[in-house]
Design a protein around this motif. Structure first.
Motif, PDB file in Angstrom:
ATOM      1  N   UNK A 272     122.187   0.049  73.429  1.00  0.00           N
ATOM      2  CA  UNK A 272     123.661   0.042  73.299  1.00  0.00           C
ATOM      3  C   UNK A 272     124.172   1.343  73.568  1.00  0.00           C
ATOM      4  N   UNK A 273     125.721   1.265  73.762  1.00  0.00           N
ATOM      5  CA  UNK A 273     126.343   2.463  73.992  1.00  0.00           C
ATOM      6  C   UNK A 273     125.859   3.245  75.307  1.00  0.00           C
ATOM      7  N   UNK A 274     125.634   2.264  76.306  1.00  0.00           N
ATOM      8  CA  UNK A 274     125.117   2.840  77.578  1.00  0.00           C
ATOM      9  C   UNK A 274     126.436   3.200  78.452  1.00  0.00           C
ATOM     10  N   UNK A 275     126.089   3.803  79.420  1.00  0.00           N
ATOM     11  CA  UNK A 275     126.789   4.105  80.684  1.00  0.00           C
ATOM     12  C   UNK A 275     127.705   2.992  81.279  1.00  0.00           C
ATOM     13  N   UNK A 276     127.260   1.700  81.006  1.00  0.00           N
ATOM     14  CA  UNK A 276     127.614   0.537  81.594  1.00  0.00           C
ATOM     15  C   UNK A 276     128.153  -0.153  80.612  1.00  0.00           C
ATOM     16  N   UNK A 277     128.383   0.095  79.299  1.00  0.00           N
ATOM     17  CA  UNK A 277     129.135  -0.573  78.175  1.00  0.00           C
ATOM     18  C   UNK A 277     130.209   0.093  77.931  1.00  0.00           C
ATOM     19  N   UNK A 278     131.416  -0.531  77.497  1.00  0.00           N
ATOM     20  CA  UNK A 278     132.573   0.045  76.885  1.00  0.00           C
ATOM     21  C   UNK A 278     132.619   0.192  75.441  1.00  0.00           C
ATOM     22  N   UNK A 279     131.620   0.108  74.936  1.00  0.00           N
ATOM     23  CA  UNK A 279     131.465  -0.300  73.117  1.00  0.00           C
ATOM     24  C   UNK A 279     132.669   0.501  72.376  1.00  0.00           C
ATOM     25  N   UNK A 280     133.643  -0.368  71.906  1.00  0.00           N
ATOM     26  CA  UNK A 280     134.574   0.183  70.966  1.00  0.00           C
ATOM     27  C   UNK A 280     134.768  -0.738  69.856  1.00  0.00           C
ATOM     28  N   UNK A 281     134.867   0.162  68.678  1.00  0.00           N
ATOM     29  CA  UNK A 281     134.950  -0.677  67.437  1.00  0.00           C
ATOM     30  C   UNK A 281     136.286  -0.040  66.657  1.00  0.00           C
ATOM     31  N   UNK A 282     137.267  -0.781  66.234  1.00  0.00           N
ATOM     32  CA  UNK A 282     138.238  -0.486  65.524  1.00  0.00           C
ATOM     33  C   UNK A 282     137.966  -0.674  63.981  1.00  0.00           C
ATOM     34  N   UNK A 283     138.748   0.056  63.095  1.00  0.00           N
ATOM     35  CA  UNK A 283     138.469  -0.108  61.627  1.00  0.00           C
ATOM     36  C   UNK A 283     139.916  -0.312  60.851  1.00  0.00           C
ATOM     37  N   UNK A 284     139.753  -1.090  59.981  1.00  0.00           N
ATOM     38  CA  UNK A 284     141.359  -1.595  59.334  1.00  0.00           C
ATOM     39  C   UNK A 284     140.877  -1.450  57.750  1.00  0.00           C
ATOM     40  N   UNK A 285     141.825  -0.711  57.117  1.00  0.00           N
ATOM     41  CA  UNK A 285     141.954  -0.922  55.557  1.00  0.00           C
ATOM     42  C   UNK A 285     143.222  -1.284  55.087  1.00  0.00           C
ATOM     43  N   UNK A 286     143.053  -2.431  54.675  1.00  0.00           N
ATOM     44  CA  UNK A 286     144.236  -3.294  54.217  1.00  0.00           C
ATOM     45  C   UNK A 286     144.982  -2.678  52.732  1.00  0.00           C
ATOM     46  N   UNK A 287     143.921  -2.046  52.117  1.00  0.00           N
ATOM     47  CA  UNK A 287     144.260  -1.405  50.793  1.00  0.00           C
ATOM     48  C   UNK A 287     144.531  -2.457  49.660  1.00  0.00           C
ATOM     49  N   UNK A 288     144.346  -3.695  49.867  1.00  0.00           N
ATOM     50  CA  UNK A 288     144.454  -4.687  48.883  1.00  0.00           C
ATOM     51  C   UNK A 288     143.632  -4.682  47.591  1.00  0.00           C
ATOM     52  N   UNK A 289     142.725  -3.914  47.654  1.00  0.00           N
ATOM     53  CA  UNK A 289     141.790  -3.816  46.349  1.00  0.00           C
ATOM     54  C   UNK A 289     142.776  -2.853  45.391  1.00  0.00           C
ATOM     55  N   UNK A 290     143.315  -2.011  45.984  1.00  0.00           N
ATOM     56  CA  UNK A 290     144.175  -0.767  45.089  1.00  0.00           C
ATOM     57  C   UNK A 290     143.102   0.203  44.808  1.00  0.00           C
ATOM     58  N   UNK A 291     141.864   0.351  45.504  1.00  0.00           N
ATOM     59  CA  UNK A 291     141.154   1.486  45.080  1.00  0.00           C
ATOM     60  C   UNK A 291     140.583   2.102  45.985  1.00  0.00           C
ATOM     61  N   UNK A 292     140.623   3.603  45.811  1.00  0.00           N
ATOM     62  CA  UNK A 292     139.874   4.466  46.889  1.00  0.00           C
ATOM     63  C   UNK A 292     138.499   3.961  47.026  1.00  0.00           C
ATOM     64  N   UNK A 293     137.960   4.390  48.229  1.00  0.00           N
ATOM     65  CA  UNK A 293     136.524   4.059  48.486  1.00  0.00           C
ATOM     66  C   UNK A 293     135.629   5.044  48.081  1.00  0.00           C
ATOM     67  N   UNK A 294     134.279   4.521  48.169  1.00  0.00           N
ATOM     68  CA  UNK A 294     133.152   5.486  47.714  1.00  0.00           C
ATOM     69  C   UNK A 294     132.738   5.016  49.364  1.00  0.00           C
ATOM     70  N   UNK A 295     132.787   6.463  50.326  1.00  0.00           N
ATOM     71  CA  UNK A 295     132.607   6.400  51.517  1.00  0.00           C
ATOM     72  C   UNK A 295     131.046   6.099  51.747  1.00  0.00           C
ATOM     73  N   UNK A 296     130.152   6.680  51.095  1.00  0.00           N
ATOM     74  CA  UNK A 296     128.884   6.294  51.288  1.00  0.00           C
ATOM     75  C   UNK A 296     128.606   4.738  51.225  1.00  0.00           C
TER      76      UNK A 296
END
Length: 337
Positions: A272-296
Motif C-alpha cells: 500500500x501507499x506506493x510510488x505508483x498509487x495516489x492513496x487518499x483518505x478523507x475524514x468527516x465528523x458530523x457531530x450528531x452524537x453530541x459527544x467529543x471523542x476518545x481518540x484512541x
C-alpha cells in the motif's frame, strides 16, 4: 465468495453515521463513474494523502491551521484528473439547495475530491464530468449504498504489479463499526497496484494472478523472491475513500482520524501507499452524537472500518471483459493464503 471470516459481523455502511448520504453515478458507455458523500448540515473535515501520485482537489483547506473547518460533500471519482470536474457538478447541486459556506454575497459549497485512474478500461475519452457529479447528488440517500462495480469503483482494478492482463477487478465497498457510543463508517474505492487480503486471516482475496491466470500469485511473496514487476506508469493506481464518525471533532482530530484510517489500507492492501498509487483518505465528523471523542477508541474504529470497506470493495466486485482483456473478480477465483 470468500468472506472475512464465518463469524464476521454485518458489514454496515458509512450511512450508519447520522447526517451522511451517498450517491453514485455510473457511466453506461464504459466502466467509470463517481460517488458523492453528502453532509448537508456540514461536517468537520480532514484528509491524509499517503500515495505518491494523488489526484485531489480542496485538500489544502482541510489542514488544521487553515480557516475553513466544514465541508458539505466529498467526491470520489474515476477518470483520473479529468474526474475532478465532477466536483463542480456537486457544487452546483449544493448551490441550488442553498448549502454552502456563507460568504455574505453567496454560499460557497466546500467539496474536496480525489480521483483514481481507470482510463485503461475502455474509451478513455469518456469520464465523469460536472453532469455526473450532479447526477450522483440526485441519487444520494441515507440508505446503505450499492457496492462493487458502481460509482467510483466501476473501472477499478487491483493487482497490477505483473501487468493489467494478470490483474483482477476492484470496486467500491463500505462498512461501519460501533463502540463506546460512537459510530465510524468508511467508503473505499479500491484501485490498488497491490493485492487485497483479509486482515483477520491473511487470506488473499484479489490481486495479481499466476501466469496461467487461474490462481492468485501473492505479490509480496513474488517480489521478495526476486520476481521483477512490470514497468507501470505512476498514478495509474489509487485507493481513495472517506472515513466518518458521529463524534464531535476538531479539524486536528479529523486529520488524525484520516491518518488512523490509512492503517486500514495497510492492513488490507499489500503493498500500500506506493510510488505508483495516489492513496487518499478523507475524514468527516458530523457531530450528531453530541459527544467529543476518545481518540484512541476512534482511531481503532477508523482503521477497522476502512479495512472492512476495502475488503468489501473486492468481494462485491464482478468480473469485466472488454475485448481481449478479462478481469476476474474475487468470487471467480479460489482464495489462497
Amino acid at each position: 465468495m470468500p468472506s472475512m471470516t464465518s463469524a464476521s459481523p454485518p458489514a454496515g455502511a458509512i450511512t450508519d453515521v447520522a447526517g451522511l448520504e451517498v450517491g453514485h453515478w455510473t457511466a453506461t458507455q464504459r466502466p467509470t463513474g463517481c460517488t458523492v458523500v453528502l453532509a448537508r448540515a456540514g461536517a468537520v473535515g480532514g484528509v491524509d494523502v499517503r500515495g505518491a501520485a494523488p489526484g485531489t482537489r480542496e485538500t489544502d483547506l482541510l489542514a488544521p491551521a487553515n480557516l475553513v473547518d466544514r465541508v458539505h460533500a466529498v467526491l470520489l471519482s474515476g477518470g483520473s484528473a479529468w474526474g475532478l470536474d465532477a466536483a463542480g457538478g456537486v457544487m452546483l447541486w449544493l448551490d441550488r439547495q442553498g448549502i454552502g459556506l456563507d460568504v455574505g454575497v453567496a454560499r460557497v459549497p466546500i467539496v474536496p475530491a480525489a480521483v483514481l485512474f481507470d482510463l485503461h478500461v475502455g474509451d478513455a475519452s469518456i469520464r465523469p464530468d460536472a453532469a455526473a457529479g450532479e447526477a450522483a447528488c440526485e441519487a444520494a440517500s441515507a440508505q446503505p449504498p450499492a457496492e462493487g462495480c458502481v460509482g467510483a469503483g466501476t473501472g477499478a482494478v487491483v493487482g497490477k504489479v505483473f501487468g493489467l492482463d494478470l490483474a483482477m477487478k476492484g470496486g467500491i465497498g463500505t462498512a461501519s463499526v460501533r463502540a463506546g457510543g460512537f459510530t465510524v463508517g468508511a467508503l473505499v474505492a479500491c484501485n490498488a497496484v497491490g493485492d487485497v487480503l483479509d486482515p483477520e486471516t491473511g487470506t488473499l482475496l484479489a490481486g495479481a494472478r499466476t501466469p496461467d491466470g487461474r490462481a492468485l500469485r501473492d505479490t509480496r511473496t513474488a517480489l521478495l523472491a526476486g520476481e521483477a514487476p512490470r514497468r507501470l506508469l505512476a498514478g495509474t493506481n489509487t485507493t481513495i475513500g472517506v472515513v466518518a464518525t458521529d463524534a464531535v471533532l476538531t479539524k486536528a482530530q479529523a486529520q488524525r482520524l484520516a491518518m488512523a484510517g490509512h492503517d486500514g489500507f495497510a492492513r488490507a492492501i499489500r503493498p500500500a501507499h506506493t510510488m505508483l498509487d495516489g492513496d487518499t483518505l478523507f475524514a468527516l465528523g458530523t457531530g450528531t452524537s453530541g459527544r467529543p471523542p476518545d481518540m484512541l477508541l476512534l482511531a481503532t474504529l477508523a482503521a477497522e472500518a476502512v479495512a472492512r470497506a476495502t475488503v468489501r470493495a473486492v468481494l462485491t466486485a464482478r468480473s469485466l471483459t472488454l475485448g481481449s482483456l478479462h478481469l476476474p473478480a474475487a468470487c471467480d477465483l479460489p482464495a489462497a493464503r
